[in-house]
Design an enzyme around this catalytic site. Structure first.
Site, PDB file in Angstrom:
ATOM      1  N   HIS A   1      24.061 125.942 -31.565  1.00 29.62           N
ATOM      2  CA  HIS A   1      24.232 124.556 -31.150  1.00 29.62           C
ATOM      3  C   HIS A   1      23.510 123.661 -32.160  1.00 29.62           C
ATOM      4  O   HIS A   1      22.490 124.044 -32.722  1.00 29.62           O
ATOM      5  CB  HIS A   1      23.643 124.381 -29.747  1.00 29.62           C
ATOM      6  CG  HIS A   1      23.654 122.976 -29.272  1.00 29.62           C
ATOM      7  ND1 HIS A   1      24.768 122.176 -29.378  1.00 29.62           N
ATOM      8  CD2 HIS A   1      22.697 122.205 -28.710  1.00 29.62           C
ATOM      9  CE1 HIS A   1      24.489 120.976 -28.896  1.00 29.62           C
ATOM     10  NE2 HIS A   1      23.236 120.973 -28.482  1.00 29.62           N
TER      11      HIS A   1
ATOM     12  N   ASN B   1      24.880 115.581 -32.952  1.00 27.83           N
ATOM     13  CA  ASN B   1      25.011 116.516 -31.832  1.00 27.83           C
ATOM     14  C   ASN B   1      26.292 116.183 -31.067  1.00 27.83           C
ATOM     15  O   ASN B   1      26.378 115.143 -30.419  1.00 27.83           O
ATOM     16  CB  ASN B   1      23.780 116.380 -30.932  1.00 27.83           C
ATOM     17  CG  ASN B   1      23.829 117.306 -29.724  1.00 27.83           C
ATOM     18  OD1 ASN B   1      24.858 117.908 -29.437  1.00 27.83           O
ATOM     19  ND2 ASN B   1      22.705 117.395 -29.023  1.00 27.83           N
TER      20      ASN B   1
ATOM     21  N   CYS C   1      25.456 121.236 -23.320  1.00 31.87           N
ATOM     22  CA  CYS C   1      25.628 121.778 -24.672  1.00 31.87           C
ATOM     23  C   CYS C   1      25.878 123.287 -24.684  1.00 31.87           C
ATOM     24  O   CYS C   1      26.287 123.834 -25.702  1.00 31.87           O
ATOM     25  CB  CYS C   1      24.416 121.456 -25.529  1.00 31.87           C
ATOM     26  SG  CYS C   1      24.163 119.692 -25.655  1.00 31.87           S
TER      27      CYS C   1
HETATM   28  N1  ACO Z   1      14.020 105.583 -35.329  1.00 31.10           N
HETATM   29  C1  ACO Z   1      12.725 105.328 -35.631  1.00 31.10           C
HETATM   30  N2  ACO Z   1      11.711 105.708 -34.835  1.00 31.10           N
HETATM   31  C2  ACO Z   1      12.011 106.378 -33.713  1.00 31.10           C
HETATM   32  C3  ACO Z   1      13.330 106.659 -33.336  1.00 31.10           C
HETATM   33  C4  ACO Z   1      14.362 106.226 -34.208  1.00 31.10           C
HETATM   34  N3  ACO Z   1      15.654 106.468 -33.950  1.00 31.10           N
HETATM   35  N4  ACO Z   1      13.312 107.335 -32.168  1.00 31.10           N
HETATM   36  C5  ACO Z   1      12.032 107.473 -31.809  1.00 31.10           C
HETATM   37  N5  ACO Z   1      11.226 106.896 -32.730  1.00 31.10           N
HETATM   38  C6  ACO Z   1       9.797 106.819 -32.760  1.00 31.10           C
HETATM   39  C7  ACO Z   1       9.198 106.986 -31.386  1.00 31.10           C
HETATM   40  O1  ACO Z   1       9.181 105.765 -30.685  1.00 31.10           O
HETATM   41  C8  ACO Z   1       7.804 107.493 -31.726  1.00 31.10           C
HETATM   42  O2  ACO Z   1       7.015 106.375 -32.069  1.00 31.10           O
HETATM   43  P1  ACO Z   1       5.469 106.288 -31.600  1.00 31.10           P
HETATM   44  O3  ACO Z   1       4.812 107.462 -32.239  1.00 31.10           O
HETATM   45  O4  ACO Z   1       5.046 104.977 -32.135  1.00 31.10           O
HETATM   46  O5  ACO Z   1       5.512 106.389 -30.112  1.00 31.10           O
HETATM   47  C9  ACO Z   1       8.001 108.297 -32.983  1.00 31.10           C
HETATM   48  O6  ACO Z   1       9.273 107.917 -33.512  1.00 31.10           O
HETATM   49  C10 ACO Z   1       7.995 109.793 -32.781  1.00 31.10           C
HETATM   50  O7  ACO Z   1       8.812 110.130 -31.672  1.00 31.10           O
HETATM   51  P2  ACO Z   1       8.943 111.597 -31.176  1.00 31.10           P
HETATM   52  O8  ACO Z   1       9.805 111.595 -29.955  1.00 31.10           O
HETATM   53  O9  ACO Z   1       7.618 112.249 -31.081  1.00 31.10           O
HETATM   54  O10 ACO Z   1       9.743 112.263 -32.393  1.00 31.10           O
HETATM   55  P3  ACO Z   1      10.142 113.749 -32.570  1.00 31.10           P
HETATM   56  O11 ACO Z   1       9.705 114.230 -33.887  1.00 31.10           O
HETATM   57  O12 ACO Z   1       9.853 114.602 -31.368  1.00 31.10           O
HETATM   58  O13 ACO Z   1      11.728 113.666 -32.657  1.00 31.10           O
HETATM   59  C11 ACO Z   1      13.704 113.939 -31.355  1.00 31.10           C
HETATM   60  C12 ACO Z   1      12.470 113.123 -31.562  1.00 31.10           C
HETATM   61  C13 ACO Z   1      14.546 113.898 -32.609  1.00 31.10           C
HETATM   62  C14 ACO Z   1      14.485 113.369 -30.176  1.00 31.10           C
HETATM   63  C15 ACO Z   1      13.311 115.409 -31.067  1.00 31.10           C
HETATM   64  O14 ACO Z   1      12.348 115.458 -30.061  1.00 31.10           O
HETATM   65  C16 ACO Z   1      14.484 116.241 -30.643  1.00 31.10           C
HETATM   66  O15 ACO Z   1      15.379 116.541 -31.417  1.00 31.10           O
HETATM   67  N6  ACO Z   1      14.462 116.723 -29.402  1.00 31.10           N
HETATM   68  C17 ACO Z   1      15.518 117.560 -28.900  1.00 31.10           C
HETATM   69  C18 ACO Z   1      16.669 116.718 -28.555  1.00 31.10           C
HETATM   70  C19 ACO Z   1      17.728 117.613 -28.045  1.00 31.10           C
HETATM   71  O16 ACO Z   1      17.807 118.749 -28.405  1.00 31.10           O
HETATM   72  N7  ACO Z   1      18.542 117.154 -27.178  1.00 31.10           N
HETATM   73  C20 ACO Z   1      19.489 118.068 -26.654  1.00 31.10           C
HETATM   74  C21 ACO Z   1      20.598 117.366 -26.233  1.00 31.10           C
HETATM   75  S1  ACO Z   1      21.657 118.633 -25.729  1.00 31.10           S
HETATM   76  C22 ACO Z   1      22.503 118.195 -24.351  1.00 31.10           C
HETATM   77  O17 ACO Z   1      22.633 118.994 -23.459  1.00 31.10           O
HETATM   78  C23 ACO Z   1      23.033 116.800 -24.252  1.00 31.10           C
END
Ligand code: ACO
Length: 330
Positions: A257, A287, A115
């Site tokens: 980003h 993203n 990214c």
């Molecule tokens: N729909 C419903 N529930 C979901 C989903 C979904 N799509 N995905 C995860 N959950 C659930 C999980 O299973 C978890 O359930 P549990 O509590 O029963 O275990 C709950 O939601 C909470 O999950 P978390 O991972 O704690 O949620 P969080 O608020 O951290 O959000 C997210 C997750 C959106 C992925 C966040 O952590 C994030 O944005 N992280 C950064 C991602 C990122 O920046 N990636 C960069 C990519 S860049 C590159 O170089 C490719």
């Protein structure tokens, strides 16, 4: 030798026609609009058609950027494509773009920094121009993420989308109000396993097993990446402002980003910036990795948010880990 000044002379973007909404995703995996919207800010994403690839989308954005700059194909001396989803291992997507756009005088190279790829590619273009090597460089971020996410994995598939953005960076007169001022680029390979696409390279070539195990899909430890992103994007933005004797209120627009609206909003708050100073369009595209910044910039220009001389910041983090920030005067 005094470095030659560079300015962004043209921008362009491309997003595939097909849109996949959160409601559509509800029918594919165990998720819902409320979860995706509140945790990420994403409402929909664009998905490439079967006949579209990273290079075809890059070429479309690039063609618009060249037109927007008022240039001709023969004016472009280098094409740099930032992408983690290239058409193939080689030839580089930049070569394919050169052929589609018929750029007779352009060198061609791809940048792999996930990214952060666009900020890295932009820094290379600025370096070529500063040295007097080239006058016009086409820098493109383009991604077909939809072919590298596991559409059965709700943890990742809801986050990504396809798109492309491009800029032409051009040499300008020393007294121009526009210039590329500074960069900070960094990496930490110890975070590599937090965000990766494990198979298909020399470490794990494609086999029936790698396909069966879904190793050709993107893997991510979302929570760790989130914390790292907020901290790093804030720190490098503060650093680049400090070393250029600027304060956050002097910045017209940060084009960050787009990985998660909550990440960008947390960075904005830590920097003490207003909502108007932080550009967000993740609700429309999700993203798009290396494409988010040039796609966002093209939209900011469409919306007339910038005038010549405004301070603008591009800031990113991504797989690797990698990160980068650039300060320019628009
Ligand atoms: N729909 C419903 N529930 C979901 C989903 C979904 N799509 N995905 C995860 N959950 C659930 C999980 O299973 C978890 O359930 P549990 O509590 O029963 O275990 C709950 O939601 C909470 O999950 P978390 O991972 O704690 O949620 P969080 O608020 O951290 O959000 C997210 C997750 C959106 C992925 C966040 O952590 C994030 O944005 N992280 C950064 C991602 C990122 O920046 N990636 C960069 C990519 S860049 C590159 O170089 C490719």
């Amino acid at each position: 030798m005094k470095p030659i000044k560079a300015q962004i002379s043209g921008v362009g973007k491309y997003a595939p026609e097909k849109v996949l909404s959160n409601l559509d995703l509800e029918k594919m995996v165990d998720t819902n609009d409320e979860w995706i919207s509140s945790r990420t800010g994403i409402k929909r994403r664009h998905i490439a058609a079967d006949n579209e690839t990273t290079s075809t989308m890059a070429a479309e954005a690039g063609r618009k950027a060249i037109e927007n700059a008022g240039l001709k194909p023969e004016d472009i001396e280098m094409v740099i494509v930032a992408s983690l989803s290239p058409d193939m291992m080689f030839p580089a997507s930049a070569c394919l773009v050169q052929d589609i756009l018929k750029l007779p005088k352009a060198g061609t190279v791809d940048v792999s920094a996930a990214c952060s790829g666009f900020v890295y590619a932009f820094s290379m273009a600025a370096g070529y121009i500063a040295m007097g090597l080239h006058k016009n460089v086409l820098v493109i971020g383009s991604e077909v993420m939809s072919r590298f996410v596991d559409w059965k994995d709700r943890n990742t598939c809801v986050l990504f989308g396809d798109g492309a953005g491009a800029v032409v960076l051009s040499a300008v007169d020393q007294n121009s109000p526009s210039e590329v001022i500074d960069f900070i680029l960094g990496g930490d390979g110890s975070g590599g396993d937090q965000l990766s696409l494990p198979a298909g390279g020399s470490k794990m070539p494609a086999t029936h097993e790698t396909v069966d195990q879904g190793m050709h899909y993107l893997k991510m430890a979302g929570n760790n990446v989130f914390k790292f992103a907020v901290r790093t994007m804030t720190d490098i933005t503060v650093e680049i402002l400090n070393r250029n004797n600027l304060t956050a209120d002097k910045v017209k627009l940060v084009v960050p980003h787009q990985a998660n609206f909550r990440i960008n909003d947390a960075v904005r708050e830590r920097l003490g910036m207003t909502e108007a100073q932080m550009f967000n369009n993740i609700f429309e595209y999700g993203n798009t990795s290396g494409a988010t910044i040039p796609l966002g910039l093209a939209e900011a220009v469409e919306q007339n948010l910038l005038k010549r001389g405004d301070y603008v910041i591009f800031v990113s983090f991504g797989g690797g880990f990698t990160w980068g920030v650039s300060l320019i005067k628009w």
